[in-house]
Design a protein around this motif. Structure first.
Motif, PDB file in Angstrom:
ATOM      1  N   SER A 115      30.043  40.004  42.265  1.00 28.00           N
ATOM      2  CA  SER A 115      30.957  40.919  42.954  1.00 28.00           C
ATOM      3  C   SER A 115      31.810  40.194  43.980  1.00 28.00           C
ATOM      4  O   SER A 115      32.993  40.498  44.137  1.00 28.00           O
ATOM      5  N   TYR A 159      35.889  40.478  43.823  1.00 31.53           N
ATOM      6  CA  TYR A 159      36.722  41.004  44.904  1.00 31.53           C
ATOM      7  C   TYR A 159      37.591  39.926  45.568  1.00 31.53           C
ATOM      8  O   TYR A 159      38.662  40.230  46.079  1.00 31.53           O
ATOM      9  N   LEU A 207      40.603  40.044  42.608  1.00 28.08           N
ATOM     10  CA  LEU A 207      41.475  40.976  43.339  1.00 28.08           C
ATOM     11  C   LEU A 207      42.225  40.316  44.495  1.00 28.08           C
ATOM     12  O   LEU A 207      43.196  40.871  44.985  1.00 28.08           O
ATOM     13  N   ASP A 240      34.944  47.674  38.773  1.00 31.26           N
ATOM     14  CA  ASP A 240      34.371  46.465  39.353  1.00 31.26           C
ATOM     15  C   ASP A 240      33.135  46.103  38.528  1.00 31.26           C
ATOM     16  O   ASP A 240      32.793  46.815  37.573  1.00 31.26           O
TER      17      ASP A 240
END
Length: 129
Positions: A20, A24, A28, A118
C-alpha cells in the motif's frame, strides 16, 4: 457552537503495508511526510500529502479483517481525487498496471469520472474538474 474548517485527513487501514505504501506513493504520487513504527501496536503509521497538504494516513495492524466493498456496506464509500485531465490520469494509472472502470459522466454536474481500487479494494475515484 463549533465550526468545521476543513477535512484534516483520511485514515486508511491496510493489510499489506509495503504494497500500500508503494501504491499510494509510487503509483498515485503522494508525498511521505512522516513514517513511524509503533512497536507497542505492531503497526506502521504513514502520513501522506498531496501537493504539500497532509491528506491521508495509512495504518497497518496485525491481521485486519477484510473491508466489505461489494455489496456496498454502511460507512465511508470511497475517496475521490480531483484531476484536471481524466484521460491522462487514467492512461498513467493503466501504464502502472491499475485497472480503471469505464469513464462515466455525472448526470447532475456533467463532469467526467472513473473508479479504481487500492490494493485492499478500497474504491478510489478520479473526478475531472
Amino acid at each position: 457552537m463549533f465550526m468545521l474548517k476543513a477535512v484534516h485527513h483520511i485514515a486508511v487501514i491496510v493489510s499489506d503495508y509495503g504494497r500500500s505504501k508503494d501504491f499510494y506513493t509510487r503509483v498515485l504520487g503522494l508525498e511521505v511526510l512522516q513514517e513511524v513504527y509503533r512497536a507497542e501496536r505492531g503497526s506502521w503509521k504513514l502520513d501522506l500529502a498531496l501537493n504539500g497538504q497532509y491528506v491521508i494516513e495509512l495504518f497497518s495492524f496485525p491481521d485486519p479483517p477484510a473491508r466489505v466493498s461489494r455489496p456496498e456496506a454502511s460507512g465511508l464509500r470511497h475517496l475521490a481525487f480531483a484531476v484536471g485531465n481524466l484521460d491522462a490520469c487514467v492512461k498513467a494509472l493503466e501504464e502502472k498496471g491499475v485497472i480503471c472502470e469505464p469513464v462515466r459522466t455525472d448526470e447532475y454536474t456533467g463532469k467526467r469520472f472513473t473508479f479504481f481500487e487500492d490494493p485492499d479494494k478500497l474504491p478510489l475515484e478520479l473526478y475531472e474538474l
